[in-house]
Design a protein around this motif. Structure first.
Motif, PDB file in Angstrom:
ATOM      1  N   VAL A   1       9.358   0.848   9.432  1.00 27.02           N
ATOM      2  CA  VAL A   1       9.149   0.270   8.106  1.00 27.02           C
ATOM      3  C   VAL A   1       8.581   1.327   7.163  1.00 27.02           C
ATOM      4  O   VAL A   1       9.041   1.457   6.019  1.00 27.02           O
ATOM      5  CB  VAL A   1       8.212  -0.963   8.189  1.00 27.02           C
ATOM      6  N   GLU A   2       7.620   2.072   7.637  1.00 25.86           N
ATOM      7  CA  GLU A   2       7.014   3.111   6.800  1.00 25.86           C
ATOM      8  C   GLU A   2       8.056   4.146   6.335  1.00 25.86           C
ATOM      9  O   GLU A   2       8.074   4.540   5.178  1.00 25.86           O
ATOM     10  CB  GLU A   2       5.892   3.797   7.573  1.00 25.86           C
ATOM     11  N   ARG A   3       8.939   4.543   7.248  1.00 25.40           N
ATOM     12  CA  ARG A   3       9.997   5.499   6.877  1.00 25.40           C
ATOM     13  C   ARG A   3      10.931   4.899   5.829  1.00 25.40           C
ATOM     14  O   ARG A   3      11.331   5.562   4.873  1.00 25.40           O
ATOM     15  CB  ARG A   3      10.793   5.931   8.110  1.00 25.40           C
ATOM     16  N   ALA A   4      11.265   3.629   5.991  1.00 24.69           N
ATOM     17  CA  ALA A   4      12.140   2.957   5.013  1.00 24.69           C
ATOM     18  C   ALA A   4      11.459   2.863   3.649  1.00 24.69           C
ATOM     19  O   ALA A   4      12.101   3.045   2.613  1.00 24.69           O
ATOM     20  CB  ALA A   4      12.537   1.582   5.516  1.00 24.69           C
ATOM     21  N   LEU A   5      10.167   2.571   3.644  1.00 24.44           N
ATOM     22  CA  LEU A   5       9.423   2.480   2.386  1.00 24.44           C
ATOM     23  C   LEU A   5       9.354   3.834   1.699  1.00 24.44           C
ATOM     24  O   LEU A   5       9.424   3.924   0.469  1.00 24.44           O
ATOM     25  CB  LEU A   5       8.019   1.936   2.639  1.00 24.44           C
ATOM     26  N   ASP A   6       9.246   4.906   2.478  1.00 22.60           N
ATOM     27  CA  ASP A   6       9.226   6.257   1.908  1.00 22.60           C
ATOM     28  C   ASP A   6      10.538   6.609   1.258  1.00 22.60           C
ATOM     29  O   ASP A   6      10.592   7.456   0.369  1.00 22.60           O
ATOM     30  CB  ASP A   6       8.900   7.283   2.999  1.00 22.60           C
ATOM     31  N   ASN A   7      11.620   5.972   1.715  1.00 25.89           N
ATOM     32  CA  ASN A   7      12.956   6.293   1.192  1.00 25.89           C
ATOM     33  C   ASN A   7      13.431   5.342   0.096  1.00 25.89           C
ATOM     34  O   ASN A   7      14.580   5.407  -0.310  1.00 25.89           O
ATOM     35  CB  ASN A   7      13.983   6.303   2.339  1.00 25.89           C
ATOM     36  N   ILE A   8      12.569   4.472  -0.343  1.00 25.05           N
ATOM     37  CA  ILE A   8      12.989   3.519  -1.378  1.00 25.05           C
ATOM     38  C   ILE A   8      13.138   4.222  -2.710  1.00 25.05           C
ATOM     39  O   ILE A   8      12.537   5.189  -2.994  1.00 25.05           O
ATOM     40  CB  ILE A   8      12.033   2.313  -1.434  1.00 25.05           C
TER      41      ILE A   8
ATOM     42  N   GLU B   1       0.823  -1.214   0.000  1.00 24.06           N
ATOM     43  CA  GLU B   1       0.000   0.000   0.000  1.00 24.06           C
ATOM     44  C   GLU B   1       0.857   1.263   0.000  1.00 24.06           C
ATOM     45  O   GLU B   1       0.624   2.189  -0.793  1.00 24.06           O
ATOM     46  CB  GLU B   1      -0.916  -0.007   1.220  1.00 24.06           C
ATOM     47  N   CYS B   2       1.859   1.336   0.868  1.00 24.90           N
ATOM     48  CA  CYS B   2       2.719   2.519   0.940  1.00 24.90           C
ATOM     49  C   CYS B   2       3.459   2.759  -0.369  1.00 24.90           C
ATOM     50  O   CYS B   2       3.539   3.893  -0.844  1.00 24.90           O
ATOM     51  CB  CYS B   2       3.731   2.374   2.074  1.00 24.90           C
ATOM     52  N   LEU B   3       4.018   1.693  -0.929  1.00 22.58           N
ATOM     53  CA  LEU B   3       4.766   1.841  -2.181  1.00 22.58           C
ATOM     54  C   LEU B   3       3.853   2.257  -3.330  1.00 22.58           C
ATOM     55  O   LEU B   3       4.220   3.098  -4.148  1.00 22.58           O
ATOM     56  CB  LEU B   3       5.492   0.538  -2.510  1.00 22.58           C
ATOM     57  N   SER B   4       2.660   1.695  -3.387  1.00 24.30           N
ATOM     58  CA  SER B   4       1.692   2.063  -4.431  1.00 24.30           C
ATOM     59  C   SER B   4       1.280   3.523  -4.294  1.00 24.30           C
ATOM     60  O   SER B   4       1.218   4.258  -5.288  1.00 24.30           O
ATOM     61  CB  SER B   4       0.458   1.159  -4.366  1.00 24.30           C
ATOM     62  N   LYS B   5       1.007   3.960  -3.064  1.00 24.23           N
ATOM     63  CA  LYS B   5       0.602   5.356  -2.818  1.00 24.23           C
ATOM     64  C   LYS B   5       1.715   6.330  -3.195  1.00 24.23           C
ATOM     65  O   LYS B   5       1.439   7.468  -3.552  1.00 24.23           O
ATOM     66  CB  LYS B   5       0.221   5.557  -1.357  1.00 24.23           C
TER      67      LYS B   5
END
Length: 193
Positions: A186-193, A25-29
């Motif tokens: 995890v959310e912070r790491a996903l934001d930085n991908i 979900e985070c990556l898609s958003k």
């Protein structure tokens, strides 16, 4: 960015499954093109057959049994793995995915008898995992999953690729607060991908 997210936990209501759904979900958003694989839901067979092993070094034949997974891996620019650590290792289904998909001609080539990494399409790896035990106990056991991520996977993908390893230890003693804190990391790491 095209991101392959691979999940390996059999229980859809698990914390691990929640992490998988959150990652997708985070990556898609964030606008990434996400290809999500739930190995259990797919019914992925982790067992390499005799025929597969005999054809292992035959680059024309070795991909055929797992061709769709190979194609998805080769299209990815980043790899996110979401799984629990069981008995200081990967769940069998994920280990089998590595064994059957990270093939000669896919993740490595043999040049003069020496292994050369070839999975240069992947520039980032993010591991999201959970452990039942403590970080100290894992350290005493050598923490094989962490070493595989930071050594083997790093050596297989594009030189200089970033590898981030996020682990929630002591799941057996976890609380809402520890799980929420880990999800924020995890959310912070996903934001930085």
């Amino acid at each position: 960015m095209r991101i392959l997210v691979v999940h390996a936990h059999p229980v859809a209501s698990s914390f691990n499954a929640s992490l998988f759904r959150m990652a997708v979900e985070c990556l898609s958003k964030s606008g990434h093109e996400v290809d999500a694989i739930d190995l259990y839901e797919d019914g992925f067979n982790p067992v390499m057959s005799e025929e597969e092993r005999l054809n292992y070094h035959d680059l024309d034949a070795n991909r055929k049994p797992v061709e769709t997974y190979v194609d998805r891996l080769l299209r990815a620019e980043a790899l996110v793995l979401v799984y629990p650590v069981w008995n200081y290792g990967f769940p069998a289904i994920l280990k089998g995915w590595f064994d059957r998909v990270f093939l000669p001609g896919v993740s490595f080539g043999l040049v003069g008898g020496k292994v050369r990494p070839t999975l240069h399409n992947i520039g980032k790896i993010l591991v999201i995992t959970t452990y039942g035990g403590s970080r100290f106990r894992s350290w005493l056991m050598g923490d094989p999953p962490r070493k595989i991520a930071n050594r083997m996977l790093r050596a297989t993908v594009r030189p200089g690729a970033s590898v981030t390893y996020l682990a929630h230890y002591e799941m057996n003693l976890s609380t809402y607060k520890t799980r929420h804190s880990f999800m924020s990391r995890v959310e912070r790491a996903l934001d930085n991908i």
